[in-house]
Enzyme design. Sequence first.
Site, mmCIF file in Angstrom:
data_model
loop_
_atom_site.group_PDB
_atom_site.id
_atom_site.type_symbol
_atom_site.label_atom_id
_atom_site.label_comp_id
_atom_site.label_asym_id
_atom_site.label_seq_id
_atom_site.Cartn_x
_atom_site.Cartn_y
_atom_site.Cartn_z
ATOM 1 N N ARG A 24 0.820 -1.212 0.000
ATOM 2 C CA ARG A 24 0.000 0.000 0.000
ATOM 3 C C ARG A 24 0.858 1.267 0.000
ATOM 4 N NH1 ARG A 24 -2.531 -3.829 -0.831
ATOM 5 N NH2 ARG A 24 -4.708 -4.252 -0.371
ATOM 6 N N GLU A 64 1.923 1.698 -3.512
ATOM 7 C CA GLU A 64 0.785 2.198 -4.286
ATOM 8 C C GLU A 64 0.587 3.695 -4.035
ATOM 9 O OE1 GLU A 64 -2.872 -0.254 -4.752
ATOM 10 O OE2 GLU A 64 -3.881 1.512 -3.931
ATOM 11 N N SER A 70 16.304 14.158 2.012
ATOM 12 C CA SER A 70 17.334 13.160 2.281
ATOM 13 C C SER A 70 16.711 11.912 2.877
ATOM 14 C CB SER A 70 18.372 13.713 3.249
ATOM 15 O OG SER A 70 19.332 12.724 3.550
#
Lengths: 150, 150, 150, 150, 150, 150, 150, 150, 150, 150
Positions: C92, C95, C118
């Site tokens: 997830r 995604e 960073s």
Amino acid sequence: MKPFVSKQEAAQQVRVARHRAGMSWAQIAEQLGVDKEWSTAALLGSHPMTAEQAHVVQELLDLDDSTAEALQMQPYRTAITEDVVSDPTVYRFHEALMVYGPAIKELIHEEFGDGIMSAINFQMSVRRREHPGGDRVVVTFDGKFLDYQW
Amino acid sequence: MKPFVSKQEAAQQVRVARHRAGMSWAQIAEQLGVDKEWSTAALLGSHPMTAEQAHVVQELLDLDDSTAEALQMQPYRTAITEDVVSDPTVYRFHEALMVYGPAIKELIHEEFGDGIMSAINFQMSVRRREHPGGDRVVVTFDGKFLDYQW
Amino acid sequence: MKPFVSKQEAAQQVRVARHRAGMSWAQIAEQLGVDKEWSTAALLGSHPMTAEQAHVVQELLDLDDSTAEALQMQPYRTAITEDVVSDPTVYRFHEALMVYGPAIKELIHEEFGDGIMSAINFQMSVRRREHPGGDRVVVTFDGKFLDYQW
Amino acid sequence: MKPFVSKQEAAQQVRVARHRAGMSWAQIAEQLGVDKEWSTAALLGSHPMTAEQAHVVQELLDLDDSTAEALQMQPYRTAITEDVVSDPTVYRFHEALMVYGPAIKELIHEEFGDGIMSAINFQMSVRRREHPGGDRVVVTFDGKFLDYQW
Amino acid sequence: MKPFVSKQEAAQQVRVARHRAGMSWAQIAEQLGVDKEWSTAALLGSHPMTAEQAHVVQELLDLDDSTAEALQMQPYRTAITEDVVSDPTVYRFHEALMVYGPAIKELIHEEFGDGIMSAINFQMSVRRREHPGGDRVVVTFDGKFLDYQW
Amino acid sequence: MKPFVSKQEAAQQVRVARHRAGMSWAQIAEQLGVDKEWSTAALLGSHPMTAEQAHVVQELLDLDDSTAEALQMQPYRTAITEDVVSDPTVYRFHEALMVYGPAIKELIHEEFGDGIMSAINFQMSVRRREHPGGDRVVVTFDGKFLDYQW
Amino acid sequence: MKPFVSKQEAAQQVRVARHRAGMSWAQIAEQLGVDKEWSTAALLGSHPMTAEQAHVVQELLDLDDSTAEALQMQPYRTAITEDVVSDPTVYRFHEALMVYGPAIKELIHEEFGDGIMSAINFQMSVRRREHPGGDRVVVTFDGKFLDYQW
Amino acid sequence: MKPFVSKQEAAQQVRVARHRAGMSWAQIAEQLGVDKEWSTAALLGSHPMTAEQAHVVQELLDLDDSTAEALQMQPYRTAITEDVVSDPTVYRFHEALMVYGPAIKELIHEEFGDGIMSAINFQMSVRRREHPGGDRVVVTFDGKFLDYQW
Amino acid sequence: MKPFVSKQEAAQQVRVARHRAGMSWAQIAEQLGVDKEWSTAALLGSHPMTAEQAHVVQELLDLDDSTAEALQMQPYRTAITEDVVSDPTVYRFHEALMVYGPAIKELIHEEFGDGIMSAINFQMSVRRREHPGGDRVVVTFDGKFLDYQW
Amino acid sequence: MKPFVSKQEAAQQVRVARHRAGMSWAQIAEQLGVDKEWSTAALLGSHPMTAEQAHVVQELLDLDDSTAEALQMQPYRTAITEDVVSDPTVYRFHEALMVYGPAIKELIHEEFGDGIMSAINFQMSVRRREHPGGDRVVVTFDGKFLDYQW
């Protein structure tokens, strides 16, 4: 909407326009007042140029407005495709990283501790080193050390 | 047949043995009388060592005979797997090539003509450059120029 | 040479040993006196531990000496394989990056200019946010902005 | 049939049109009355807009009708290609997931049990955190916990 | 440290042990008092079992302690490798998704709006449907609709 | 030669034309007198239509002749590209196959013996199931069992 | 739990055991009373054998019990890895499909309509055809036609 | 320079033109006086045609000059892309090779010794075999055996 | 069943055993009475050896029985993995094919017509050519021309 | 900006133009006064031509100005795509490298020591060797040996 070109298309146009203009990358850099390494990378799409810089290049290379505009756009810095990687001139650098990458990693950690060389606070140079056995290409990667800080 | 180990296994053993012995890569290089960049690469499997060099390292790091033997074998120089590429310390170099590779190519051709930097007649160095804004990692690739000759 | 284990094998042993010991990741972190996010990552192979930290964990989880040694080795930080990426709990996040990555990029550039967050001078946290419609997972990525400096 | 453009082409046009208009993503969001994170994602193709929202943006950025239409189409939410993943600004998030993904997974399970953070009932934010050592990018992923229910 | 096995190894052992015991997957489910779809998935590594459930299976199939332990571990739910995808019995489902996936997407959006079928709040079933032209396999995917909520 | 379009281009045109016409997929199916699952798949390129069916749709959606012709061509049934797979609405089905694929395989073999569910003698449906905890998407795959026959 | 072997390991053992026993694949098939094509595929892991068949082979080739057991297990029919594909003897068939696949597809549709050749209700044969210009290998794929039926 | 088309574009034009002309592949082959398998493959780009053959087809299908020219060009015989492989009608042949490839290899070596079936000195056929249980597709690969000769 | 080794393992053992024995590949070939190119390829797994040849090598290099057996097994000729491809000594040949492959193809067709160079009825040689500018590696591929014959 | 074409597009135009002109590659080479292997590679994009050479070819093949310009541009030498690799005429060379690559590597090291054959200081030839059993294609790779020099 007025037409526009991508930074990749702009880079192709710059390569051809430079060839037609008979100018060197170093001469363009000189006109811009910057390192030739930076300006060549920028013209090939890896750094955004200011409007002023783009205008200088447009004049020098007789570029279209849309190309000059593209040079100013914020890039996705992903200029190297698989095709570029396998070009022999570029591939030798990948091969050197393949052969020496683990050693570079160990020696950075030994000298600096746990961390990395920045590729952002970074500059590189391409120079000729004269040598009786044949001149040598010297490419230097110079980046700030960043240590892991939680 | 007596047991043997691959160069990859030998490299893993060298890393652990060095950690246990508390020696630096530079100290090993000093005992061998060679550049630390070369010896580190060799110990990680990228160059064959002579029997004498392997024996020195075996003594220093208390390695098995099969490990010392592996250090002398002719390598397949393919030490970097996908895992190694994505390690952040190594990846930054790949990123730099991605961002600056096309510029490096153009500048090599501009300075030297059509050809490449050799990765065989080649040496690299890893150095610290002190800097008020934070010390810097400087990695230099230095290879003989080879022009396309039919 | 005494046997040794890789950091990947050590991570597998830590997961099982923690299950057997019935301790939470947070309890281990408390014993170490560090953030649970850092110590969990370190125990799974993403950060090297000091000898003292490794010893504390060895006692808590009844680990072998070779496992405790592995926790101190400098990692290749490449813990996520394709298998890990596709685990639903981890996927997830990938995604979310797929759907929102370009927006994140635009908004970082708008707020900070040309540069990056960073991942080295960096910390992350995993928290619960109570909510009447169902509690929420809140994961924060917090890294220093680095601007492109030639 | 009247011409139409894909959501990917519309996203490219929006990026250029915004550059030409000199508007910030935040200003567009303000005109729309929504979070800048949502509207930027929607304009880059990750959420469908209402006809009213698309019309507002068309006016602001002087877009073609076909572009305004594309903004309203139901998306395939697959905006990140390999090229986008390797852009340094985006890549650092992937690297953070690579380094910390397994720890995030363990800590979610420890806090919530077996399940996931939803990427659908979800919002994210991009903020600046001022810091004496250099300001920081803070990206927060905030999604409803969903437990495995048979 | 006592030996342990991975969930993948446990799954292999369960398959062989079930074959040796001559029990059906349905009979095991009946002993556990759960759906055969859930228990088969759990025994193959896709759901963690409780200690009690694992003990029941251990008795039924004469499994080692380490196997029973593995069944209780939190899984990485990534049981399908490329090898599994290309097995003809599994592949037909991938082919059906390839042929009908875009239609499924359109019809979900038409019926429910912008969102997804949850694969977490989810259950599936495998049934036989008798048919004069040859009996049919009926596999049902049943998951809660989740709409995009910012 | 008169111009023609591919089935992929036709599918894109159908999606836009349907949006412009404000018709639902179900309404189109009703006009054609077929299941909405079949007609949606056919309009997106996964089944060839008869000339009559194509003509009905051409009228309904005001399509070009070349688009109506493309709907009748024999397809290469390969509508799902990597982009489609990773769309969240489609991906959840792939995830369900990843998590439950091996269990589906075992249960098919247990119920039917050695063989497969046909994806050719096959139909699927997409339905809403009302549920107090939130309505559910129910997708059914229904194919003839085929046993291995030499 | 008693040791067991995978079908892949069993296939390797069968290949070596057959070499040691000096039997041909045809002779094994004869003892089993089945086509040599079927039995060779089954012995290499592509079909499950009955206990009786496995016993016959165990006697003929002096196999271990665990190997005979493996021959009876339900297979994942995924015997060809990338390594197998690129073997020259196997690759020529892939090349033939690459060169002639689209023509095979057109001719099947022309002769039979929209559908496929079953690979389940299927048999193949490998024969020698004598020819003055050099004998020929004739491999026949023979599968039931299945038409698309909704 | 006069316009030209690639062999891939020509193949697409041939498919549409044949559909418009209402001719079968077999009828085209008859007009050419060659096997329908050869001519279909040639028209789809896998074999070069003579000028005479191309002219016959141009007349039959009302093709452009540039298409007729493309049919005569020497091909790169790489007509099957990933899209073609996954079409169900073509995929079944790949599946059959996956399931039976190792057996085919063993049986070729047993009958002929160490070598291959040529895919160059080669022909294939696609035939219908009537069968009470449903007619069958029979595809035959027939190539000269070539033994390894140093 | 008596233990056995794969051809890949046998190749690794041969490489180490040859190193230990201090023999050259050419000396082994001389003892076998065959070309050094053939015997080296066979010892590395690309050709099956006769029992006599395997016995000669077993004596020369002091190999195990299982290794000698493996040398006689029919190979899968897939000795080059990605690792081998990227070894610099091997990679240069792949690079040469990348740069000159299309030219080789055109020139073969110009000289011979439509067809290929056989890689089965084939031999190769590796020779030194002395040269004042540095000696040269000359590798010759020599295979029978095969023309496309239907 | 005046239009331009890529070297890949130029290569396609050269192939068609040569076909239309009815000239052989050897005749073009003769007009240029260079080896046919070099000029064919250059015309297909692997070497830059001088303005004079490009002009000669433009006249011979009636090429556009932009094509003649493209022939002079510095190439990315990455002419072989996956499509080219799998063409049977080109693939046999890849297969030969797969089967014989490790042997070539061993024999180069045995004859020359640790190093490589240069692919830059390099030439290749394609010749016919008459043979009673069928004429043979002989392709020779001839490159300077480069030894690893630190």
